[in-house]
Design a protein around this motif. Structure first.
Motif, PDB file in Angstrom:
ATOM      1  N   ASP A 210      36.769  29.150  49.257  1.00 44.31           N
ATOM      2  CA  ASP A 210      37.243  29.184  47.872  1.00 44.31           C
ATOM      3  C   ASP A 210      36.178  29.775  46.951  1.00 44.31           C
ATOM      4  O   ASP A 210      36.462  30.648  46.122  1.00 44.31           O
ATOM      5  N   ILE A 211      34.939  29.327  47.126  1.00 44.28           N
ATOM      6  CA  ILE A 211      33.865  29.830  46.269  1.00 44.28           C
ATOM      7  C   ILE A 211      33.677  31.323  46.483  1.00 44.28           C
ATOM      8  O   ILE A 211      33.540  32.097  45.529  1.00 44.28           O
ATOM      9  N   ASN A 212      33.687  31.746  47.762  1.00 43.70           N
ATOM     10  CA  ASN A 212      33.491  33.170  48.026  1.00 43.70           C
ATOM     11  C   ASN A 212      34.629  33.999  47.454  1.00 43.70           C
ATOM     12  O   ASN A 212      34.419  35.113  46.969  1.00 43.70           O
ATOM     13  N   ARG A 214      36.365  33.278  44.767  1.00 49.76           N
ATOM     14  CA  ARG A 214      36.167  33.383  43.320  1.00 49.76           C
ATOM     15  C   ARG A 214      35.061  34.371  42.988  1.00 49.76           C
ATOM     16  O   ARG A 214      35.163  35.151  42.042  1.00 49.76           O
ATOM     17  N   VAL A 215      33.992  34.355  43.785  1.00 48.95           N
ATOM     18  CA  VAL A 215      32.889  35.286  43.542  1.00 48.95           C
ATOM     19  C   VAL A 215      33.372  36.720  43.693  1.00 48.95           C
ATOM     20  O   VAL A 215      33.085  37.586  42.855  1.00 48.95           O
ATOM     21  N   GLU A 218      35.487  37.718  40.740  1.00 52.52           N
ATOM     22  CA  GLU A 218      34.691  38.032  39.565  1.00 52.52           C
ATOM     23  C   GLU A 218      34.072  39.417  39.686  1.00 52.52           C
ATOM     24  O   GLU A 218      34.079  40.213  38.745  1.00 52.52           O
TER      25      GLU A 218
ATOM     26  N   ILE B  19      32.611  23.735  41.139  1.00 55.56           N
ATOM     27  CA  ILE B  19      33.026  25.018  41.711  1.00 55.56           C
ATOM     28  C   ILE B  19      32.645  26.147  40.768  1.00 55.56           C
ATOM     29  O   ILE B  19      32.128  27.190  41.180  1.00 55.56           O
ATOM     30  N   THR B  22      28.967  26.824  40.816  1.00 55.21           N
ATOM     31  CA  THR B  22      28.555  27.457  42.069  1.00 55.21           C
ATOM     32  C   THR B  22      28.870  28.946  42.048  1.00 55.21           C
ATOM     33  O   THR B  22      28.062  29.774  42.482  1.00 55.21           O
ATOM     34  N   VAL B  23      30.048  29.290  41.522  1.00 57.09           N
ATOM     35  CA  VAL B  23      30.413  30.708  41.431  1.00 57.09           C
ATOM     36  C   VAL B  23      29.423  31.445  40.537  1.00 57.09           C
ATOM     37  O   VAL B  23      28.958  32.543  40.861  1.00 57.09           O
ATOM     38  N   LYS B  26      26.165  32.070  42.311  1.00 58.02           N
ATOM     39  CA  LYS B  26      26.211  33.153  43.292  1.00 58.02           C
ATOM     40  C   LYS B  26      26.231  34.518  42.627  1.00 58.02           C
ATOM     41  O   LYS B  26      25.681  35.481  43.140  1.00 58.02           O
ATOM     42  N   ILE B  27      26.883  34.609  41.463  1.00 56.59           N
ATOM     43  CA  ILE B  27      26.985  35.898  40.786  1.00 56.59           C
ATOM     44  C   ILE B  27      25.698  36.243  40.057  1.00 56.59           C
ATOM     45  O   ILE B  27      25.372  37.413  39.879  1.00 56.59           O
TER      46      ILE B  27
END
Lengths: 655, 500
Positions: A210-212, A214-215, A218, B19, B22-23, B26-27
């Motif tokens: 899920d996190i990946n 969303r990344v 973005e 969440i 965390t996003v 990472k960005i």
């Protein structure tokens, strides 16, 4: 035992073809994509045996990617080598080449849908603890009891300011609304919420995925935004780079008035720019299409894996402005309308009553006015009279230009050019007259300027002229020799000391007027010319002309030239000082020496006669102190020349 | 407030904010390697918090104690307004007692974290421990494992660089002589532990459990099939020697003893019996099977041999799996391995710098030793410098301190060095001596140390001074009438003789 036997057979079979292939053809390495397939197939063949290889060959007979399985294919030797290596265990794990990795990266997952929105994330406007707790409490009860509770609560707490968040205009109303939604989800959860939460707590891959996702979403959105901005910037740059000066007029086309409807709609310069960019972009698209076709021809296998780049969006030129319905007029001449205007002709009639020019159509009214009201005539006459009296006060038009000319003549600081600006108030042309006037001082006859002009005249007269006037008054002009003698006396007094002069005078004239000589007035006074004559005559008897100014040795005549004039012995008149210790009483004594003898001989004769030591003698002739080693000729001494003796004092002090 | 429903809602909010943060982590942009490692650690912290919050939330939804349903019943019903106002009173009383309390919702907490993430140039603290060799997760530090490796039995000695290149190639290690020892087991376990620890510190989000489970399955399958690289030589090696022996020609155990120990061992192994013992024991055991089937043999001998083989197989499988784990980790850490080899090579190339560093260390040691000494070593009796130590001997000679000068006027006092000697002429001792002699201590008497010399010079100076005085007979001038200047004495003499 069966496996061992099969391995041996496989090894013996694989050795011969690979060796023969290496010797005959040489090893050809396939491209990265085919190489991957070859490596995988070789690994499975080495592991599962010849039956697996035959099965694959039958299954993929029509697949061009598996042509390497046939002996005639150029990559077959590489395939055999890999099978041999895998069976021997040399290659433990397949090493994916860097090019393949890069190729795979390009085909990464592109998110197509946005991730689910956050349901429980809401930000309040204030962080006051009491307000937040109150909002949460009310939201909980509203979520549980429904809209009815909210209505009743608003009715009860209408005047309580703490419950203002219930009104839509409040800044925390949106937060309150979201809280109500959140509480409703908590009170009535979905059926699988427990299982889902347990899965979230244990399954780690789901959260990471899920996190990946969303990344990547973005990043995808950011990429799209950057691409749009880049395109807009490129569009702006391309439009700015159009050189409008490259456009030239090629041809002028004339249209008949009736052909207006067939013409395309009018456009603005901006539309022209957009059209040019559209044509350029079409050409670029054609070139890109050709290149794409070439790429497809070169390698067909890339077509399946490669992700086609999104096609450029079709450019639609902006719609032209609404159609104009202007009518084109030909042969337009703005001057023609003016000339076509009809000009009214008016007739003027001179009134018999007043003598004025009156239009003919207004004559009736004019007559009526003059005949009915007598006061009108009187007022008119008085008005005319007042106007006539004012005329002499105002200047005429011709006079104005003349006045300006006169004004300009005097104000050269305003109207002048160059140096003339510095002369204020002077008329042009008067400069020469004023300069001429300065040269002559003409008396105007008034008593006030009489003394001033007299002083000015006197200042200009030189000193010589004054002397001539005085001499003329006293009658000296007729005797120039006397005048010359008088001028010679002045430097003599300046060059010698006063005592010597007095002594000389007494000595030369012992018998004449002894009591009148001491108060001798200064020479040069025009009032007493007679007293100046005797000393001049006495001096002529003494010898040659005396020096007019202090002399130096440079002024002396050279010794050789002087000897030509004077020869033999000369007699010198030595003036003695007042020195009782040496037996001197200030008298004049004569000594005779040779003109070529040094001056030390003269000092020796003085010592022989008076006993004064030679070291104490100081001789002076015409202002020059003589030296012992020089001769009389050097100092231009002639017969009967006066020499003055002084006593040399030790220590440099004078008594 | 202890509202159960509010707690549930808050936990939901916390999950979603975790969440989101965390996003963002990472960005966010990372400038240095340390920032990347720290970012991974922070992400792991968020993920762990997410798991714990999810577990807690699941527990609330199960509602085992019934608190959730009880609260729902109390909030609803005919007395909702009474319940509402009673709760409102509780809130008011709580805030009246603590009027300055500041709310700390999750919004503020995560906003602070977000501000730290956005700033790429912030100071990076040490979130995990690394050794100097590891450079905060950039390189590996395998020196301890290297020492264990080179101490294994029958291992060819290699240097550290070669070890870094080949440490995961276990097929090159001899199987029967090295892999059966306990030291080898200890070695590979320590190597695996280190690599796992390194992975957890640099890649905390990497799921090693799934990797290991896959590797275990693959290794087990290959091991049982007998074709696992490095562990398949057992049966192939013993195959030719495992042929059974035909017992028909032999009539007694003594006759079988002629075959030899190895032959008997092979025969016994072929039929699954014990193969140890002396020659006679082996012959008796093999002859006992003559004429009987394998099923009739003693179960003790059979079971013992089989159980030993099974134990050995299990042990080998464990070692093989550990080796496979190390290979997998080595593949994941290939980048760090390459960096480590380059780093070691770079350090070895800086030999000159290392020598300087060693010298600096030696100097430090020397300084410490000198500080401990109380009395300095000074055999030549040199004067002490500003630091309390004797001055160098070359400086001692440069200043001429090895020369001595004595002064008789000062009472035969000795002075070291010309500087001190020149200086003493103006000091109190020399002045006192001159005063005793009745001589003023002026510059005339510089460099004179003998009393006799001083007295002689003093007398000479006095004589010259008297001659310089005004003497009218000699200095007064007279002038005669001729202008001659003569002294007064001569004038009077001439006058007396009547020559003037």
């Amino acid at each position: 035992m069966t496996a061992v036997v099969s391995n041996r057979e496989e090894d013996s079979m694989n050795n011969e073809p690979s060796l023969s292939g290496r010797a005959i053809i040489g090893l050809i390495y396939p491209p990265p994509d085919i190489r991957t397939i070859v490596d995988k197939t070789a690994r499975f063949a080495a592991k599962n045996g010849v039956d697996f290889e035959n099965k694959i060959r039958e299954k993929e007979a029509k697949n061009p990617k598996f042509n390497f399985l046939s002996i005639t294919d150029p990559y077959h030797a590489y395939y055999k080598k890999m099978v041999y290596d895998f069976s021997e265990g040399r290659v433990e794990a397949p090493k994916v080449p860097q090019a393949v990795k890069e190729h795979v990266k390009k085909a990464e997952f592109v998110p197509s849908a946005p991730p689910p929105a956050y349901e429980f994330s809401a930000d309040p406007s204030t962080i006051n603890a009491y307000d937040l707790d109150l909002i949460r409490l009310v939201a909980l009860f509203v979520a549980r009891n429904g809209r009815q509770f909210l209505t009743q609560l608003m009715t009860r707490e209408a005047r309580n300011y703490q419950f203002d968040f219930l009104k839509p205009a409040h800044c925390n109303f949106t937060y309150f609304t979201k809280l109500v939604d959140q509480y409703q989800k908590v009170l009535v959860p979905s059926t699988n919420v427990v299982a889902q939460l347990q899965d979230d707590a244990t399954n780690k891959k789901r959260l990471i995925e899920d996190i990946n996702y969303r990344v990547s979403w973005e990043k995808h959105q950011k990429g799209l935004k950057d691409r749009e901005e880049a395109e807009a910037e490129k569009e702006r740059q391309a439009y700015a780079s159009i050189d409008w000066h490259d456009f030239v007029v090629v041809q002028t086309v004339d249209f008949q008035p009736g052909d207006t409807s067939q013409l395309p709609p009018l456009c603005t310069p901006k539309d022209v720019g957009a059209r040019i960019l559209l044509e350029a972009r079409n050409e670029m698209q054609k070139a890109a299409a050709e290149m794409q076709e070439m790429d497809m021809e070169e390698s067909d296998s890339d077509d399946e894996d490669a992700v086609q780049a999104p096609e450029a969006p079709a450019f639609t030129a902006p719609l032209p402005p609404t159609k104009q319905k202007d009518v084109i007029v030909r042969d337009y001449d703005p001057k023609r309308n003016v000339t076509q205007k009809p000009k009214a002709v008016e007739n003027w009639i001179i009134s018999p009553l007043t003598g004025e020019r009156i239009p003919s159509d207004k004559l009736a009214e004019h007559v009526r006015y003059n005949t009915v009201d007598s006061q009108y005539k009187e007022d008119r006459d008085r008005h005319i009279g007042e106007r006539s009296t004012e005329e002499p006060v105002l200047a005429l038009g011709a006079d104005i230009s003349r006045n300006l000319g006169n004004f300009a003549e005097r104000r050269t600081d305003i109207f002048g050019v160059g140096g003339e600006q510095t002369m204020i108030g002077k008329k042009l042309g008067e400069e020469d007259n004023s300069q001429q006037g300065q040269n002559k001082l003409i008396w105007d006859g008034t008593e006030e300027t009489r003394d001033m002009i007299t002083r000015a005249v006197q200042n200009k007269v030189t000193l010589d002229q004054q002397i001539n006037e005085i001499h003329r008054q006293h009658g000296f002009v007729a005797d120039p020799s006397k005048e010359k003698i008088g001028a010679q006396q002045v430097p003599r007094h300046q060059s010698t000391q006063g005592n010597v002069t007095i002594t000389q005078g007494i000595t030369n004239i012992p018998g004449q007027m002894p009591s009148g000589w001491p108060p001798v007035p200064p020479m040069g006074m025009p009032g007493m010319p007679n007293q100046a004559l005797p000393p001049i005559r006495q001096m002529d008897f003494g010898g040659g002309p005396p020096a007019k100014r202090p002399r130096t040795e440079d002024d002396l005549i050279p010794e050789a030239d002087w000897l030509k004039k004077v020869n033999g012995a000369i007699s010198l008149n030595v003036h003695l000082p007042q020195a009782p210790e040496h037996g001197m009483d200030g008298s004049i004594v004569q000594f005779t020496i040779q003109v070529t003898a040094p001056m030390s001989e003269l000092k020796q004769q003085i010592q022989d006669r008076y006993g004064m030591p030679v070291g104490k003698q100081k001789l002076m002739s015409d202002g020059l102190f003589v030296k012992d080693n020089m001769s009389s000729a050097f100092y231009n001494l002639a017969d009967r020349t006066a020499i003055y003796l002084q006593v040399k004092e030790r220590g440099g002090k004078k008594k | 407030m202890d509202s159960c429903l509010e707690t549930i809602r808050n936990l939901h909010e916390e999950r979603e904010r975790l969440i989101d943060i965390t996003v963002k982590e990472k960005i966010a942009e990372k400038l240095t390697h340390k920032a990347k490692v720290n970012s991974e650690q922070r992400v792991k912290t968020f993920v762990d918090r997410y798991y714990s919050v999810s577990a807690e939330l699941a527990k609330f939804y199960k509602d085992e104690d019934g608190s959730k349903s009880m609260e729902m019943d109390s909030v609803s019903g005919p007395n909702e307004f009474a319940e509402f106002y009673s709760r409102l009173k509780v809130i008011k009383d709580a805030h009246r007692r603590n009027p300055d309390e500041l709310a700390e919702p999750l919004t503020v907490e995560f906003q602070k974290i977000n501000e730290e993430i956005i700033n790429p140039e912030r100071a990076e603290p040490d979130m995990v421990e690394f050794s100097d060799e590891e450079a905060y997760g950039r390189f590996l530090d395998l020196h301890a494992q290297y020492d264990k490796f080179i101490n294994l039995k029958n291992i060819k000695r290699v240097d550290y660089m070669t070890y870094l290149l080949n440490f995961e190639k276990f097929t090159e290690i001899p199987k029967n002589t090295t892999k059966k020892t306990g030291a080898y087991k200890e070695y590979i376990n320590s190597l695996k532990d280190y690599l796992v620890s390194f992975m957890q510190r640099t890649r905390p989000l990497h799921d090693l459990d799934s990797v290991f489970s896959e590797v275990n399955q693959t290794v087990e399958r290959a091991f049982k099939a007998g074709n696992l690289p490095g562990w398949e030589a057992d049966k192939n090696k013993n195959g030719p020697q495992a042929a059974a022996v035909d017992l028909s020609p032999y009539n007694s155990a003594e006759e079988l003893e002629g075959l030899g120990l190895e032959r008997l061992k092979g025969a016994l192994m072929a039929i699954g019996l014990k193969c140890g013992g002396t020659l006679k024991e082996r012959a008796d055991r093999l002859f006992a099977t003559k004429g009987h089937k394998l099923s009739d043999l003693e179960k003790a001998a059979m079971s013992s041999n089989n159980s030993d083989a099974e134990k050995q197989n299990a042990k080998n499988l464990t070692l093989a799996q550990t080796e496979a784990h190390i290979m997998a980790l080595a593949d994941i850490l290939a980048e760090e391995r390459t960096g480590t080899r380059e780093n070691v090579e770079r350090k070895q190339a800086r030999s000159a710098g290392e020598v300087e560093e060693e010298e600096e260390e030696e100097i430090v040691i020397e300084e410490e030793e000198e500080i401990d000494e109380s009395a300095p070593y000074n055999p030549k009796n040199l004067p002490l410098g500003w630091d309390g130590k004797p001055i160098p001997y070359w400086l001692y000679k440069l200043h001429g301190l090895n020369l001595s000068y004595s002064c008789e006027i000062c009472g035969n006092q000795t002075y070291k060095g010309p500087k001190a000697f020149q200086k003493h002429f103006n000091e109190w001792r020399h002045s006192h001596g001159m005063r005793c002699l009745g001589i003023p201590n002026t510059s005339h008497f510089a460099n004179i140390t003998k009393i006799k010399d001083a007295l002689d010079l003093w007398n000479k100076l006095k004589t010259e001074k008297e001659m310089a005085k005004w003497n009218p007979d000699i200095d007064e001038e007279y002038e005669d009438s001729s202008g001659n200047v003569v002294t007064r004495k001569m004038y009077e003499d001439l006058k007396r003789q009547g020559l003037l």
